[in-house]
Design an enzyme around this catalytic site. Structure first.
Site, mmCIF file in Angstrom:
data_model
loop_
_atom_site.group_PDB
_atom_site.id
_atom_site.type_symbol
_atom_site.label_atom_id
_atom_site.label_comp_id
_atom_site.label_asym_id
_atom_site.label_seq_id
_atom_site.Cartn_x
_atom_site.Cartn_y
_atom_site.Cartn_z
ATOM 1 N N SER A 289 0.811 -1.211 0.000
ATOM 2 C CA SER A 289 0.000 0.000 0.000
ATOM 3 C C SER A 289 0.853 1.273 0.000
ATOM 4 O O SER A 289 1.599 1.521 -0.941
ATOM 5 C CB SER A 289 -0.959 -0.047 1.199
ATOM 6 O OG SER A 289 -1.891 0.994 1.170
ATOM 7 N N ASP A 300 10.648 5.631 -9.434
ATOM 8 C CA ASP A 300 10.288 6.225 -10.729
ATOM 9 C C ASP A 300 10.957 7.576 -10.949
ATOM 10 O O ASP A 300 11.266 7.952 -12.083
ATOM 11 C CB ASP A 300 8.768 6.402 -10.832
ATOM 12 C CG ASP A 300 8.049 5.105 -11.169
ATOM 13 O OD1 ASP A 300 8.726 4.067 -11.287
ATOM 14 O OD2 ASP A 300 6.818 5.133 -11.319
ATOM 15 N N LYS A 314 -0.169 -4.431 -3.712
ATOM 16 C CA LYS A 314 -1.578 -4.136 -3.415
ATOM 17 C C LYS A 314 -2.222 -3.330 -4.551
ATOM 18 O O LYS A 314 -3.181 -3.774 -5.162
ATOM 19 C CB LYS A 314 -1.701 -3.397 -2.087
ATOM 20 C CG LYS A 314 -3.145 -3.249 -1.643
ATOM 21 C CD LYS A 314 -3.247 -2.516 -0.310
ATOM 22 C CE LYS A 314 -4.701 -2.300 0.066
ATOM 23 N NZ LYS A 314 -4.869 -1.408 1.198
#
Length: 544
Positions: A289, A300, A314
């Site tokens: 999560s 990223d 998740k």
């Protein structure tokens, strides 16, 4: 003329669109109303006509929870007691005894003691079984027993416990309990700061910022952020934690849903603490999560090197919505996407296997994405670390030993073996051999598919009254399975010993002692530290 023609064509199209939306809405509304009416009539009829007395509240609770479980594990109904527990999970604050309590097979055990809180002061220990709270005997008590251990500050609660097969009476004075989101941070060498973030409560970013500033003031020029076993929590706190290391107005996560009001883009709102400090993030299969949002976003954005094992995957966002009588429903409202566009959801809850379990998305179905600096990353199956440490991934047999509490229960026994001499330097060969003998108890039988299938064969044979004819072959197969399990335990001796020792450290030195031990002996931390200490390797991984 052309403009008029366009208008003549577009108006009917828009009208048709609104007509279809309107019809669709009316049809959905009618279907919902119809099903509610059927269920209401059924519920009333059963309760009024069933042969024995029914408990309407319990029936409804079960009906709702069984309905929602068909969707995904995260869309759940909260009764009034559940709402209180959810509030504690998001704030970390409550008035109680300061211990983790676990119910197993109708019995209530102390799982962990939090240092300095009432349970610790009263002398409770991990492994204690609570059999009575006040006037309530827990043998026949089906409600959540942990609620009986909460109340107004300074309230006295009398307990009866069983420790090492002996009953004891213990009195506890309830007090305020504040479980920190950052339970530990320290300098692990002259320049490397280590921060443990255990959950994303309302104070998570505030605590992480305070730890970061404190470490920097003591000379930290590199940071390890440990998100292992962090199950997540509040999404906005994940954004704020990323904000400590990335500029204002940076996109951290977007959410997408069939309901447009749940489509959001979450950006950083504040000036960062440090844009340049080298950063590694530790994750494992229990990082989920909000943990995955932080690890995925900073990966990223090429802002951190992620180390460890693939995270849980998740990929879904929940929101609690208020219902009547103080109840709530926590609904999965959207999927979240990292800055590169990845959704890292590992399980497809719209598709189930023969056993009713959600199907795992296969690696061959993962899609390729690019980080801000052009590195290749993938969606599906959680966050894949930049540096994978395979040797720390738990084996199936070890997961079973944790699941059936074999490690926990044997650690309890070990604790009392060493209670007079204190924490040993390691788990000895004699201890490990004793553990293997300990596992021969019936309650620690491993529920592998093979053993379960064999057990089913025997049950069928008994029904058909042919068990005597296969008893010899059954015993041989059972012995073969036990031999195979024993070989697996020996093969994974190193990781089992580590888990046993971790449990023992917590009994003697609480979580602080465990984290201190990690900073000295943990494989993932040592790897993260080595990466940070090698500027060329760090930049090579991030392609800087």
């Amino acid at each position: 003329m052309k403009s008029i023609l366009h208008k003549k064509i577009l108006i009917p199209i828009f009208a048709l669109t609104f007509l279809f939306v309107g019809v669709s809405f009316r049809n959905d509304f009618f279907e919902i109303a119809k099903q509610i009416e059927i269920f209401t009539n059924l519920f009333k009829t059963v309760n009024q006509n069933y042969v024995d007395e029914t408990n309407p509240g319990e029936l409804m609770d079960n009906a709702i929870k069984n309905m929602l479980i068909e969707l995904d594990p995260y869309t759940v109904f909260f009764n009034e007691q559940d709402v209180l527990k959810f509030k504690i999970n998001t704030t970390g604050e409550y008035t109680g005894i300061g211990a983790m309590v676990n119910r197993k097979e109708g019995r209530v055990f102390i799982k962990e003691i939090y240092k300095g809180f009432p349970a610790d002061k009263a002398g409770l220990k991990a492994g204690d079984e609570i059999v009575q709270i006040g006037d309530i005997n827990l043998k026949d008590y089906k409600e959540d027993a942990s609620q009986l251990l909460r109340g107004a500050k300074n309230t006295k609660v009398n307990l009866e416990i069983i420790r090492q097969n002996k009953k004891q009476a213990i009195a506890i004075i309830l007090d305020e309990v504040d479980i920190k989101a950052v339970p530990y941070f320290s300098l692990i060498d002259n320049s490397t700061g280590y921060i443990v973030l255990s959950k994303f409560t309302e104070t998570a970013s505030k605590e992480t910022k305070a730890a970061l500033l404190d470490l920097k003031s003591k000379g930290a020029t590199k940071i390890i952020l440990d998100l292992r076993a962090n199950p997540g929590g509040l999404l906005h706190e994940a954004v704020n934690i990323c904000n400590l290391f990335v500029p204002k107005n940076e996109v951290i996560v977007t959410t997408k849903s069939k309901n447009v009001k749940h489509n959001n883009t979450y950006k950083t709102n504040y000036e960062p603490v440090d844009l340049e400090i080298p950063l590694t993030i530790l994750v494992d299969g229990k990082s989920a999560s909000a943990s995955e949002i932080v690890a995925g976003a900073l990966q990223d954005l090429d802002r951190a090197v992620v180390v460890g094992n693939r995270s849980f995957g998740k990929g879904l966002v929940q929101r609690p919505l208020n219902l009547s009588y103080g109840t709530q429903v926590k609904v999965t409202i959207s999927r979240y996407f990292t800055p590169s566009g990845r959704c890292i959801q590992a399980l497809d809850y719209t598709r189930k296997d023969a056993n009713g379990k959600a199907i795992k998305i296969k690696q061959g179905d993962f899609n390729e994405f690019k980080t801000k600096g052009g590195r290749t990353v993938y969606d599906g199956g959680g966050i894949l670390p930049d540096v994978i440490i395979e040797e720390t991934k738990l084996s199936a047999i070890t997961e079973d030993l944790i699941k059936n509490d074999a490690v926990f229960d044997f650690a309890t026994q070990l604790y009392y073996n060493y209670s007079n001499t204190g924490l040993p330097n390691s788990i000895s060969e004699n201890d490990f051999n004793a553990f293997k003998q300990f596992l021969k108890q019936d309650k620690y039988n491993f529920a592998t598919e093979t053993s379960l299938a064999l057990k089913k064969v025997l049950e069928t044979a008994i029904k058909e009254k042919i068990e005597s004819g296969i008893s010899k072959e059954y015993a041989l197969l059972q012995a073969a399975i036990e031999k195979s399990m024993n070989e697996e335990i020996i093969a994974h001796k190193k990781e089992i010993i580590k888990l046993l020792y971790d449990e023992l450290i917590i009994r003697f030195q609480y979580r602080d002692g465990l984290y201190l031990n990690y900073t000295q002996n943990n494989t993932e931390i040592n790897k993260a530290k080595n990466i940070l200490n090698n500027e060329l390797e760090y930049k090579k991984i991030l392609k800087k």
